[in-house]
Design a protein around this motif. Structure first.
Motif, PDB file in Angstrom:
ATOM      1  N   ARG A 259       0.846  -1.190   0.000  1.00 14.73           N
ATOM      2  CA  ARG A 259       0.000   0.000   0.000  1.00 14.73           C
ATOM      3  C   ARG A 259       0.879   1.238   0.000  1.00 14.73           C
ATOM      4  O   ARG A 259       1.887   1.301   0.706  1.00 14.73           O
ATOM      5  CB  ARG A 259      -0.919   0.007   1.223  1.00 14.73           C
ATOM      6  N   THR A 260       0.495   2.204  -0.811  1.00 18.27           N
ATOM      7  CA  THR A 260       1.226   3.468  -0.895  1.00 18.27           C
ATOM      8  C   THR A 260       0.221   4.616  -0.879  1.00 18.27           C
ATOM      9  O   THR A 260      -0.970   4.398  -1.121  1.00 18.27           O
ATOM     10  CB  THR A 260       2.058   3.545  -2.195  1.00 18.27           C
ATOM     11  N   PRO A 261       0.674   5.841  -0.606  1.00 22.44           N
ATOM     12  CA  PRO A 261      -0.256   6.984  -0.625  1.00 22.44           C
ATOM     13  C   PRO A 261      -0.848   7.191  -2.021  1.00 22.44           C
ATOM     14  O   PRO A 261      -0.161   7.013  -3.024  1.00 22.44           O
ATOM     15  CB  PRO A 261       0.644   8.166  -0.227  1.00 22.44           C
ATOM     16  N   GLY A 262      -2.100   7.562  -2.078  1.00 25.50           N
ATOM     17  CA  GLY A 262      -2.739   7.827  -3.362  1.00 25.50           C
ATOM     18  C   GLY A 262      -3.122   6.563  -4.104  1.00 25.50           C
ATOM     19  O   GLY A 262      -2.970   5.446  -3.596  1.00 25.50           O
TER      20      GLY A 262
ATOM     21  N   GLY B 223       9.432  -5.448   7.498  1.00 22.63           N
ATOM     22  CA  GLY B 223       8.648  -4.554   8.349  1.00 22.63           C
ATOM     23  C   GLY B 223       9.048  -3.100   8.219  1.00 22.63           C
ATOM     24  O   GLY B 223       8.881  -2.312   9.151  1.00 22.63           O
ATOM     25  N   GLN B 224       9.600  -2.709   7.034  1.00 18.67           N
ATOM     26  CA  GLN B 224      10.105  -1.353   6.829  1.00 18.67           C
ATOM     27  C   GLN B 224       9.352  -0.600   5.735  1.00 18.67           C
ATOM     28  O   GLN B 224       9.821   0.428   5.250  1.00 18.67           O
ATOM     29  CB  GLN B 224      11.594  -1.413   6.456  1.00 18.67           C
ATOM     30  N   GLN B 225       8.173  -1.102   5.347  1.00 17.93           N
ATOM     31  CA  GLN B 225       7.435  -0.477   4.253  1.00 17.93           C
ATOM     32  C   GLN B 225       6.683   0.740   4.777  1.00 17.93           C
ATOM     33  O   GLN B 225       5.461   0.715   4.955  1.00 17.93           O
ATOM     34  CB  GLN B 225       6.482  -1.510   3.644  1.00 17.93           C
ATOM     35  N   ILE B 226       7.427   1.824   5.003  1.00 14.36           N
ATOM     36  CA  ILE B 226       6.851   3.007   5.650  1.00 14.36           C
ATOM     37  C   ILE B 226       5.997   3.846   4.707  1.00 14.36           C
ATOM     38  O   ILE B 226       5.387   4.827   5.145  1.00 14.36           O
ATOM     39  CB  ILE B 226       7.957   3.886   6.272  1.00 14.36           C
ATOM     40  N   LEU B 227       5.945   3.491   3.416  1.00 15.82           N
ATOM     41  CA  LEU B 227       5.037   4.205   2.515  1.00 15.82           C
ATOM     42  C   LEU B 227       3.588   3.787   2.727  1.00 15.82           C
ATOM     43  O   LEU B 227       2.671   4.443   2.236  1.00 15.82           O
ATOM     44  CB  LEU B 227       5.441   3.960   1.056  1.00 15.82           C
ATOM     45  N   ASP B 228       3.397   2.704   3.454  1.00 16.45           N
ATOM     46  CA  ASP B 228       2.053   2.273   3.817  1.00 16.45           C
ATOM     47  C   ASP B 228       1.470   3.294   4.814  1.00 16.45           C
ATOM     48  O   ASP B 228       2.027   3.487   5.894  1.00 16.45           O
ATOM     49  CB  ASP B 228       2.112   0.882   4.453  1.00 16.45           C
ATOM     50  N   PRO B 229       0.366   3.962   4.468  1.00 16.45           N
ATOM     51  CA  PRO B 229      -0.212   4.971   5.383  1.00 16.45           C
ATOM     52  C   PRO B 229      -0.583   4.406   6.744  1.00 16.45           C
ATOM     53  O   PRO B 229      -0.645   5.150   7.731  1.00 16.45           O
ATOM     54  CB  PRO B 229      -1.462   5.452   4.631  1.00 16.45           C
TER      55      PRO B 229
ATOM     56  N   LEU C 283       4.004  10.885  -2.661  1.00 19.08           N
ATOM     57  CA  LEU C 283       2.705  11.229  -3.244  1.00 19.08           C
ATOM     58  C   LEU C 283       2.841  12.398  -4.222  1.00 19.08           C
ATOM     59  O   LEU C 283       2.261  12.370  -5.319  1.00 19.08           O
ATOM     60  CB  LEU C 283       1.711  11.587  -2.135  1.00 19.08           C
ATOM     61  N   ILE C 284       3.619  13.416  -3.863  1.00 23.36           N
ATOM     62  CA  ILE C 284       3.839  14.554  -4.764  1.00 23.36           C
ATOM     63  C   ILE C 284       4.551  14.094  -6.027  1.00 23.36           C
ATOM     64  O   ILE C 284       4.201  14.499  -7.142  1.00 23.36           O
ATOM     65  CB  ILE C 284       4.655  15.656  -4.057  1.00 23.36           C
ATOM     66  N   ALA C 285       5.558  13.223  -5.851  1.00 20.15           N
ATOM     67  CA  ALA C 285       6.340  12.751  -6.996  1.00 20.15           C
ATOM     68  C   ALA C 285       5.479  11.990  -7.991  1.00 20.15           C
ATOM     69  O   ALA C 285       5.540  12.242  -9.201  1.00 20.15           O
ATOM     70  CB  ALA C 285       7.494  11.869  -6.509  1.00 20.15           C
ATOM     71  N   LYS C 286       4.658  11.073  -7.479  1.00 16.14           N
ATOM     72  CA  LYS C 286       3.915  10.197  -8.406  1.00 16.14           C
ATOM     73  C   LYS C 286       2.618  10.831  -8.926  1.00 16.14           C
ATOM     74  O   LYS C 286       1.992  10.269  -9.825  1.00 16.14           O
ATOM     75  CB  LYS C 286       3.620   8.853  -7.738  1.00 16.14           C
TER      76      LYS C 286
ATOM     77  N   ALA D 210       7.637  -1.612  -6.981  1.00 11.77           N
ATOM     78  CA  ALA D 210       7.083  -2.715  -6.195  1.00 11.77           C
ATOM     79  C   ALA D 210       8.117  -3.705  -5.651  1.00 11.77           C
ATOM     80  O   ALA D 210       8.001  -4.129  -4.500  1.00 11.77           O
ATOM     81  CB  ALA D 210       6.021  -3.458  -7.012  1.00 11.77           C
ATOM     82  N   PRO D 211       9.141  -4.130  -6.424  1.00 13.52           N
ATOM     83  CA  PRO D 211      10.113  -5.088  -5.864  1.00 13.52           C
ATOM     84  C   PRO D 211      10.787  -4.594  -4.587  1.00 13.52           C
ATOM     85  O   PRO D 211      10.923  -5.340  -3.611  1.00 13.52           O
ATOM     86  CB  PRO D 211      11.127  -5.262  -6.999  1.00 13.52           C
ATOM     87  N   ALA D 212      11.190  -3.312  -4.580  1.00 16.26           N
ATOM     88  CA  ALA D 212      11.822  -2.748  -3.377  1.00 16.26           C
ATOM     89  C   ALA D 212      10.814  -2.648  -2.237  1.00 16.26           C
ATOM     90  O   ALA D 212      11.138  -2.948  -1.078  1.00 16.26           O
ATOM     91  CB  ALA D 212      12.413  -1.370  -3.679  1.00 16.26           C
ATOM     92  N   LEU D 213       9.592  -2.235  -2.557  1.00 20.84           N
ATOM     93  CA  LEU D 213       8.554  -2.113  -1.523  1.00 20.84           C
ATOM     94  C   LEU D 213       8.192  -3.470  -0.936  1.00 20.84           C
ATOM     95  O   LEU D 213       7.900  -3.576   0.258  1.00 20.84           O
ATOM     96  CB  LEU D 213       7.310  -1.455  -2.119  1.00 20.84           C
ATOM     97  N   LEU D 214       8.236  -4.511  -1.763  1.00 22.54           N
ATOM     98  CA  LEU D 214       7.914  -5.858  -1.292  1.00 22.54           C
ATOM     99  C   LEU D 214       8.950  -6.351  -0.287  1.00 22.54           C
ATOM    100  O   LEU D 214       8.608  -6.934   0.752  1.00 22.54           O
ATOM    101  CB  LEU D 214       7.827  -6.816  -2.481  1.00 22.54           C
ATOM    102  N   VAL D 215      10.238  -6.095  -0.579  1.00 15.41           N
ATOM    103  CA  VAL D 215      11.305  -6.493   0.357  1.00 15.41           C
ATOM    104  C   VAL D 215      11.216  -5.658   1.631  1.00 15.41           C
ATOM    105  O   VAL D 215      11.419  -6.171   2.736  1.00 15.41           O
ATOM    106  CB  VAL D 215      12.693  -6.352  -0.302  1.00 15.41           C
ATOM    107  N   GLN D 216      10.899  -4.365   1.491  1.00 17.54           N
ATOM    108  CA  GLN D 216      10.721  -3.526   2.673  1.00 17.54           C
ATOM    109  C   GLN D 216       9.599  -4.060   3.563  1.00 17.54           C
ATOM    110  O   GLN D 216       9.723  -4.063   4.792  1.00 17.54           O
ATOM    111  CB  GLN D 216      10.392  -2.082   2.253  1.00 17.54           C
TER     112      GLN D 216
END
Length: 390
Positions: A14-17, A37-43, A113-116, A27-33
């Motif tokens: 899960r990511t913002p927006g 337990g480091q996927q901090i883009l998850d709201p 969120l601003i970037a994407k 996604a590959p980097a976010l999946l490993v994060q």
């Protein structure tokens, strides 16, 4: 890959927006994060929800530090002592970066969120630049895993080779597993060291990866600012088109400056850590290689050098892009504006003349000259330590 993206990635990441092509590429980097337990883009991410991951990581850090200190007490080999201290330096960098990464999760989510959305929408108006950006992001993910796996696999293969010939060695020669070198204790210690080595490499580099990701968007968005000011005379009423372009430029530029300020706040401490780490690490690596060239250990220089290069190169690029935008604004046909719009142009000129850049918490500018100064200081420290040793 489409099945994986639709059915698995959207479910577990899960990511913002709203989900878009940027999320799919990252996604590959976010999946490993998420695995660590480091996927901090998850709201909805919180320390409490991922407490078990963080406790396990803390356990691994303490375990490896104790193992390294235990080894340093027993060895007299100069090269191995140097390599042991290098391990402690990297762990120290990890200990500082780890909490900073979590503390800045809200600004990182906002930046992403601003970037994407805002920046990518602007970039997407030029299809060629949008494709260039997406290609950069794909290459960034590929580079991330290459830089992690290159040293990691070299250590794993070496240990597995000795294991195959019935000779057991630790994954890192300078870290004891603190248990007997017999089954199943050896295999358990080997697994814990392997998990720690991959996790520490991943977290140290993924923080840098996000910096590069954010700066890719900023640099290409700056190129779009220059394009916005290129108004053709044969389009509509010229003076109205000039004013429309200037207004669009102002809104886009204001969004980018807010974005850059968020990035600067996020990385003011994180950019200082690599400078200090590289200063010590390069010195340590040169000391080790004067004793004996260890090619496996030398692979550690790849991510270390890439880290400091990325920060300072993009710091230099921020200044270059700011100069390009200012120059494009000066070359803008402002004399063709209506009288009431010329005042707006003068205000924008005054604003863009401000110095923009990324600085560390100690006020150092990120630039190629800063990188050169770090390398020079590192070599001077090496020369002093070598002369004292002699």
């Amino acid at each position: 890959m489409a099945i994986l993206t639709d059915k698995v990635l959207k479910k577990y990441i899960r990511t913002p927006g709203q989900w878009n092509e940027i999320d799919e590429i990252m996604a590959p980097a976010l999946l490993v994060q998420r695995l660590f337990g480091q996927q901090i883009l998850d709201p909805d991410w919180s320390l409490k929800k991922h407490a078990s991951h963080q406790l396990f990581t803390i356990f691994l850090v303490i375990y490896v530090i104790c193992g390294t200190l235990d080894f340093l007490k027993t060895t007299t080999d100069q090269g191995q002592i140097v390599e042991g201290y290098y391990t402690l330096i990297i762990i120290s960098s990890f200990i500082v970066k780890y909490p900073l990464f979590f503390v800045n999760r809200k600004p990182i989510q906002k930046s992403y969120l601003i970037a994407k959305t805002t920046l990518f929408d602007l970039i997407r108006e030029n299809g060629e630049k949008a494709q260039t950006l997406l290609k950069y992001c794909r290459n960034l993910i590929l580079l991330l895993f290459i830089m992690i796996l290159l040293p990691f696999v070299s250590y794993i293969l070496t240990a597995m080779y000795y294991y195959a010939i019935r000779s057991r060695v630790t994954l890192s020669k300078t870290t004891s597993i603190l248990v007997p070198m017999t089954s199943p204790f050896y295999e358990i210690g080997f697994l814990l060291h392997a998990i720690f080595m991959f996790e520490i490499a991943f977290l140290l580099l993924v923080v840098d990866m996000w910096f590069v990701f954010f700066m890719f968007f900023y640099c290409i968005a700056c190129d779009r600012l220059v394009e916005i000011l290129e108004v053709k005379r044969d389009v509509g009423v010229y003076e109205i088109e000039l004013n429309r372009a200037l207004k669009k430029f102002y809104i886009a530029h204001d969004n980018q400056m807010k974005y850059l300020n968020i990035i600067s706040a996020i990385y003011k401490w994180s950019t200082l850590i690599p400078l200090c780490t590289v200063l010590a690490s390069i010195c340590i690596i040169m000391l080790q290689m004067t004793e004996k060239i260890n090619w496996i250990f030398a692979t550690n220089t790849v991510p270390t050098l890439a880290e400091i290069f990325a920060y300072n190169w993009f710091g230099e690029m921020v200044k270059t892009k700011a100069e390009n935008v200012t120059l494009a604004l000066l070359e803008f046909h402002w004399t063709g504006l209506r009288y009431k719009d010329k005042k707006n142009y003068q205000i924008i000129i005054c604003y863009t003349n401000k110095a923009f850049g990324i600085r560390t918490a100690f006020g150092n500018d990120l630039s190629m000259s800063t990188m050169s100064a770090v390398f020079k200081a590192s070599y001077q420290a090496f020369a002093v330590m070598k002369s004292m040793q002699n």
